[in-house]
Design a protein around this motif. Structure first.
Motif, PDB file in Angstrom:
ATOM      1  N   PRO A  12       5.799   5.918   6.956  1.00  0.00           N
ATOM      2  CA  PRO A  12       6.354   6.923   6.044  1.00  0.00           C
ATOM      3  C   PRO A  12       5.663   8.267   6.279  1.00  0.00           C
ATOM      4  CG  PRO A  12       4.758   5.554   4.896  1.00  0.00           C
ATOM      5  CD  PRO A  12       4.876   5.008   6.300  1.00  0.00           C
ATOM      6  N   HIS A  13       5.992   9.237   5.444  1.00  0.00           N
ATOM      7  CA  HIS A  13       5.298  10.523   5.495  1.00  0.00           C
ATOM      8  C   HIS A  13       3.786  10.290   5.494  1.00  0.00           C
ATOM      9  CE1 HIS A  13       3.528  14.235   3.936  1.00  0.00           C
ATOM     10  NE2 HIS A  13       4.563  14.850   4.482  1.00  0.00           N
ATOM     11  N   LEU A  14       3.059  11.123   6.229  1.00  0.00           N
ATOM     12  CA  LEU A  14       1.624  10.909   6.434  1.00  0.00           C
ATOM     13  C   LEU A  14       0.871  10.609   5.140  1.00  0.00           C
ATOM     14  CD1 LEU A  14      -0.989  10.975   8.099  1.00  0.00           C
ATOM     15  CD2 LEU A  14      -0.999  13.456   7.827  1.00  0.00           C
ATOM     16  N   PHE A  15       1.129  11.404   4.106  1.00  0.00           N
ATOM     17  CA  PHE A  15       0.317  11.239   2.897  1.00  0.00           C
ATOM     18  C   PHE A  15       0.650   9.923   2.193  1.00  0.00           C
ATOM     19  CE2 PHE A  15       0.408  16.145   2.716  1.00  0.00           C
ATOM     20  CZ  PHE A  15      -0.554  16.197   3.715  1.00  0.00           C
ATOM     21  N   GLU A  16       1.897   9.489   2.277  1.00  0.00           N
ATOM     22  CA  GLU A  16       2.259   8.187   1.701  1.00  0.00           C
ATOM     23  C   GLU A  16       1.663   7.065   2.545  1.00  0.00           C
ATOM     24  OE1 GLU A  16       3.571   8.014  -1.237  1.00  0.00           O
ATOM     25  OE2 GLU A  16       3.631  10.204  -1.213  1.00  0.00           O
ATOM     26  N   GLN A  17       1.628   7.265   3.860  1.00  0.00           N
ATOM     27  CA  GLN A  17       0.996   6.291   4.753  1.00  0.00           C
ATOM     28  C   GLN A  17      -0.470   6.096   4.349  1.00  0.00           C
ATOM     29  OE1 GLN A  17       0.977   7.500   8.881  1.00  0.00           O
ATOM     30  NE2 GLN A  17      -0.392   5.854   9.503  1.00  0.00           N
ATOM     31  N   ILE A  18      -1.164   7.199   4.164  1.00  0.00           N
ATOM     32  CA  ILE A  18      -2.581   7.128   3.801  1.00  0.00           C
ATOM     33  C   ILE A  18      -2.752   6.431   2.455  1.00  0.00           C
ATOM     34  CG2 ILE A  18      -4.558   8.536   3.078  1.00  0.00           C
ATOM     35  CD1 ILE A  18      -3.724  10.550   5.266  1.00  0.00           C
ATOM     36  N   ARG A  19      -1.892   6.816   1.498  1.00  0.00           N
ATOM     37  CA  ARG A  19      -2.007   6.252   0.157  1.00  0.00           C
ATOM     38  C   ARG A  19      -1.853   4.722   0.150  1.00  0.00           C
ATOM     39  NH1 ARG A  19      -1.641  10.013  -3.909  1.00  0.00           N
ATOM     40  NH2 ARG A  19      -0.381  11.601  -2.933  1.00  0.00           N
ATOM     41  N   LEU A  20      -0.816   4.204   0.814  1.00  0.00           N
ATOM     42  CA  LEU A  20      -0.597   2.762   0.791  1.00  0.00           C
ATOM     43  C   LEU A  20      -1.666   2.039   1.615  1.00  0.00           C
ATOM     44  CD1 LEU A  20       0.954   0.314  -0.131  1.00  0.00           C
ATOM     45  CD2 LEU A  20       2.407   0.521   1.878  1.00  0.00           C
ATOM     46  N   GLN A  21      -2.009   2.615   2.783  1.00  0.00           N
ATOM     47  CA  GLN A  21      -3.034   1.964   3.598  1.00  0.00           C
ATOM     48  C   GLN A  21      -4.357   1.898   2.855  1.00  0.00           C
ATOM     49  OE1 GLN A  21      -2.982   0.273   6.533  1.00  0.00           O
ATOM     50  NE2 GLN A  21      -0.768   0.377   6.335  1.00  0.00           N
ATOM     51  N   ALA A  22      -4.662   2.962   2.090  1.00  0.00           N
ATOM     52  CA  ALA A  22      -5.912   2.953   1.322  1.00  0.00           C
ATOM     53  C   ALA A  22      -5.914   1.793   0.336  1.00  0.00           C
ATOM     54  CB  ALA A  22      -6.091   4.283   0.602  1.00  0.00           C
ATOM     55  N   ARG A  23      -4.760   1.547  -0.291  1.00  0.00           N
ATOM     56  CA  ARG A  23      -4.686   0.433  -1.241  1.00  0.00           C
ATOM     57  C   ARG A  23      -4.883  -0.897  -0.532  1.00  0.00           C
ATOM     58  NH1 ARG A  23       0.698   2.333  -3.609  1.00  0.00           N
ATOM     59  NH2 ARG A  23       1.322   0.152  -3.557  1.00  0.00           N
ATOM     60  N   LEU A  24      -4.207  -1.083   0.594  1.00  0.00           N
ATOM     61  CA  LEU A  24      -4.300  -2.354   1.322  1.00  0.00           C
ATOM     62  C   LEU A  24      -5.709  -2.557   1.886  1.00  0.00           C
ATOM     63  CD1 LEU A  24      -0.886  -2.236   3.221  1.00  0.00           C
ATOM     64  CD2 LEU A  24      -1.440  -3.571   1.185  1.00  0.00           C
ATOM     65  N   GLN A  25      -6.322  -1.473   2.356  1.00  0.00           N
ATOM     66  CA  GLN A  25      -7.656  -1.588   2.963  1.00  0.00           C
ATOM     67  C   GLN A  25      -8.685  -2.102   1.957  1.00  0.00           C
ATOM     68  OE1 GLN A  25      -9.158   1.678   5.236  1.00  0.00           O
ATOM     69  NE2 GLN A  25      -7.588   1.482   6.819  1.00  0.00           N
ATOM     70  N   GLY A  26      -8.390  -1.915   0.669  1.00  0.00           N
ATOM     71  CA  GLY A  26      -9.318  -2.368  -0.370  1.00  0.00           C
ATOM     72  C   GLY A  26      -9.566  -3.868  -0.341  1.00  0.00           C
ATOM     73  N   ALA A  27      -8.724  -4.622   0.366  1.00  0.00           N
ATOM     74  CA  ALA A  27      -8.888  -6.078   0.398  1.00  0.00           C
ATOM     75  C   ALA A  27      -9.939  -6.523   1.412  1.00  0.00           C
ATOM     76  CB  ALA A  27      -7.553  -6.743   0.723  1.00  0.00           C
ATOM     77  N   PHE A  28     -10.317  -5.638   2.346  1.00  0.00           N
ATOM     78  CA  PHE A  28     -11.060  -6.098   3.529  1.00  0.00           C
ATOM     79  C   PHE A  28     -12.515  -5.656   3.501  1.00  0.00           C
ATOM     80  CE2 PHE A  28      -6.600  -5.879   4.589  1.00  0.00           C
ATOM     81  CZ  PHE A  28      -6.382  -7.134   5.140  1.00  0.00           C
TER      82      PHE A  28
END
Lengths: 495, 284
Positions: free
Chosen positions: A385-401
């Protein structure tokens, strides 16, 4: 016999590379430990994969020696006294690197080089120090020709760190891989230096130090493809679960979350446990290694890792839509990721005191043969998606690792004129909770493949089957094709 | 309801002011520069329908006398821009201040500021005034206006008060040359530039070197003296004309050696540090 002869006769391999393959061939003549029928089925379907560790693990996959201790105490085994100046410090490290085991035989962790060398920086004049550091970096590139070899910097400022960033920008080598830990006190000028280097070389990674330090109750380092592990320890093994394959033919998300995923994670856990037991109790690595004897590593700082990949296709295969395009797909992606973490953390974990007696959870960045399976929890290339949405969702997912995850963003070449602008985005990403971020420029000679780097010109040589120093270039060349890495979007001119 | 016709929004942009910015290109311009890189921003769409047939994605439709654009089917191939006889774009959208604020708030963690550009953004000054006030109040982000300076002095003063300042184009010094190059005189523009400088709101002056127009020592020297007279530290960005996107036939790009010679003329007037070239950071 034929397999041995094939290795010996391969003209594209150097003798040392042949020896490495011969050793693997001997190891793989043994049966894999802990593989029952369920595991066998999942391995054959490509749902589980032990990532070429070999059938009978006799050294840990990731070893992060406590080089600071080497600097303080020297090494009896290596016949080294504690270094007194920059010459001796660099020499000691180069010697030690040759004795750090891994799957490839090259060390995947080179230490927090700024902290190790800064005390010796003033032992010679600035020009000599810089020149010595340059020779050290070139030595690493030529004698440890493996893009998983990983050096750490930060979060504190240092003359060594700044010199490494400037030298890497000029030398433009794939090796070593590089990470910069960042916290609130990391000076802006150091970050700008790192961004200018990243827009030319694709490194360093920007690592969210406060968040990762909070995950680990002891000092951690970044090794190989962004594996986040305790210093003075590491990981016995890494087994990965391909979420995309696992979701094939699954009727719905509920069945996946309640049945398929728990079953597969349990089998993965058994496999990891069996491999760890073999390494520690059969091959008795920790009883023989001088690294243990001299306190450079300790069993209580080790863990074992469970990885996942293919989240994007997993969501698609479950009929959940396209991550990054549909809110419901994003929500499902998050549910799957955190459910996987919960399941991984519930597995029995032998010899994993390094991570509180639980397995480390890792977003695996893919292997060369992966076609149509996206690395870790990233968006499929071309569907970001748009860069800022990409960052936002990836940041949420990265919280698992806790044990490693990363995202890659390529910027338009105009970003090189405006590193301050890129810094704002990096800060925004870290503030959003992104744990590890790689950035680069779409036109760089160095290309980030999954977690490691390769030169475009070297990949072209690999395509032509030339003899190469770096084994990883061969992997990179095939990966770049299979994973369509050239199609990553370039950010900075988008709507 | 305060609305603006927006040509497009780029976010992030790294070339429209300091740092990472949301660049908002407003539709409509009051100059007709021969060297314009985006003539599709000149006028509002008249719904003539000339672009409909050539759209390969079928994203355009003329219904009840009004042109409709479907972003979901748009391939962003720009065929419609080429087909438009009057320098417009069927892809423009009408935005309310609230909608823009929603987007700015969401993207603010990744931005250093907002830049209104165009077209000529001051033609929709009422929208900017409200949006800028709210952006600064609600997100703390600064707002810049990229302008050609052709506006009522009262408009300029209002924009100067509402924003952090202007990226100000000086297309030419000689009035006759300016008229030929842009279709408009420059008396009011230069007055506005001096007025904005007195208000401390000129962040950067920008000039494109166009062979046959602004590539003489006299012209560059005169603009340099003008910028110098505005104050001690306003930077001046010189760019060589580039053909990409330009519709006028017969214009050529400046010879690099010639451009460098003119940079020397500029530096002689202003000092080297105030003359910015491609790649220089100079915004303050």
């Amino acid at each position: 016999m034929q397999a041995v002869l094939d290795i010996l006769r391969d003209p594209s391999l150097e003798p040392a590379q042949k020896r490495q393959r011969l050793a693997s061939s001997a190891e793989d003549s043994l049966p894999r430990p802990g593989v029952g029928t369920r595991a066998q089925g999942l391995l054959e379907r490509g749902v589980l994969c032990d990532l070429f560790e070999g059938h009978a693990p006799y050294r840990p996959r990731y070893v992060l020696p406590d080089y600071a201790r080497l600097m303080e105490r020297g090494s009896e085994f290596l016949n080294l006294t504690p270094p007194k100046d920059l010459f001796e410090a660099l020499n000691a490290l180069q010697i030690a690197y040759r004795f750090v085991p891994s799957i490839t035989g090259y060390p995947v962790y080179l230490g927090a080089i700024d902290e190790l060398l800064e005390p010796h920086w003033d032992s010679v004049d600035e020009a000599t120090a810089t020149r010595l550091l340059e020779m050290f970096l070139i030595q690493i590139d030529r004698t440890l020709p493996d893009a998983f070899v990983h050096m750490n910097l930060g979060p504190r400022d240092s003359r060594v760190g700044r010199a490494v960033l400037r030298l890497e920008r000029r030398l433009q080598k794939a090796i070593p891989n590089l990470s910069l830990k960042v916290d609130a006190a990391t000076p802006e000028s150091l970050l700008l230096e790192a961004i200018e280097t990243a827009l030319v070389t694709g490194k360093p990674y920007f690592v969210n130090d406060p968040i990762l330090q909070a995950e680990w109750d002891r000092p951690y380092g970044i090794a190989s493809c962004y594996n986040t592990l305790p210093i003075g320890g590491g990981s016995h093994t890494l087994v990965r679960l391909n979420l995309a394959r696992l979701a094939e033919g699954c009727p719905d998300a509920d069945t996946f979350l309640k049945e398929r995923l728990p079953e597969a994670v349990a089998v993965m856990g058994e496999l990891i446990q069996a491999r760890t037991r073999f390494l520690v109790e059969e091959a008795r690595f920790f009883e023989g290694s001088f690294l243990v004897r001299e306190g450079l590593i300790a069993l209580e700082n080790f863990t074992s890792m469970a990885g996942v990949l293919g989240l994007h296709e997993c969501v698609e295969n479950l009929g959940g839509g396209c991550m990054g395009r549909d809110d419901s797909a994003d929500a499902l992606a998050e549910r799957i990721t955190f459910k996987a973490r919960e399941l991984v953390k519930a597995q029995p974990a032998l010899h994993c005191q390094g991570s509180g007696g639980r397995l480390g959870f890792h977003a695996q960045s893919g292997i060369t043969d992966d076609v149509g399976t996206t690395a870790g929890v990233r968006f499929q290339i071309g569907k970001e998606p748009h860069l800022f949405e990409q960052i936002r969702l990836q940041a949420r997912l990265q919280g698992a690792f806790d044990a490693g995850v990363s995202e890659i963003v390529l910027f338009d070449p105009t970003a090189r004129r405006n590193p301050e602008g890129v810094l704002r985005i990096v800060r925004g990403a870290l503030e959003a909770g992104m744990r590890i971020l790689a950035l680069g420029s779409a036109d760089s000679e160095l290309v980030r493949i999954s977690g490691y780097l390769a030169k475009r010109s070297d990949m072209e040589k690999a395509r032509l089957d030339a003899s190469l120093r770096e084994e990883t270039v061969r992997l990179a060349e095939a990966s770049a094709r299979n994973a369509r890495i050239g199609e990553r979007p370039s950010r900075g001119l988008e709507r | 309801m305060n609305t603006a016709t927006i040509h497009r929004i780029l976010s992030p942009s790294f070339v429209d002011g300091p740092g990472s910015r949301m660049a908002i290109f407003l539709q409509g311009c009051n100059l007709r520069c021969l060297f314009c890189h985006n003539p599709e921003t000149w006028t509002l769409c008249s719904s003539c329908g000339a672009c409909v047939a050539g759209c390969p994605g079928g994203a355009l439709e003329l219904a009840e006398g009004r042109l409709h654009h479907d972003p979901a089917r748009c391939r962003e191939c720009d065929a419609c821009l080429q087909a438009c006889p009057r320098g417009s774009s069927p892809r423009c959208q009408v935005w309310e201040v609230d909608r823009l604020l929603g987007r700015v708030r969401r993207e603010a963690p990744f931005l250093d500021g907002i830049t209104f550009s165009g077209g000529e953004c001051s033609l929709q000054a009422e929208f900017i005034l409200e949006a800028a006030r709210r952006i600064q109040a609600e997100t703390g982000l600064g707002v810049l206006a990229d302008t050609n300076g052709e506006m009522e002095p009262g408009t300029l003063e209002a924009l100067a008060a509402a924003t952090e300042g202007f990226l100000f184009d000086v297309k030419a010094w000689d009035p006759a040359l300016h008229q030929r190059l842009t279709g408009c005189g420059n008396a009011r523009i230069l007055d506005n530039l001096r007025r904005a400088a007195r208000l401390g709101r000129v962040r950067e002056v920008r000039t494109v070197v166009v062979p046959g127009f602004t590539d003489s020592e006299e012209e560059i020297g005169a603009i340099g003296r003008l910028v110098s007279s505005l104050g001690p530290d306003i930077p001046w960005r010189l760019s060589p004309f580039r053909r990409q996107g330009v519709r006028t036939q017969g214009l050529s790009e400046p010879d690099p050696a010639r451009f460098q010679a003119l940079v020397q003329v500029a530096r002689a007037e202003l000092g080297a540090s105030r003359v910015l070239l491609r790649g220089d950071q100079g915004f303050r």
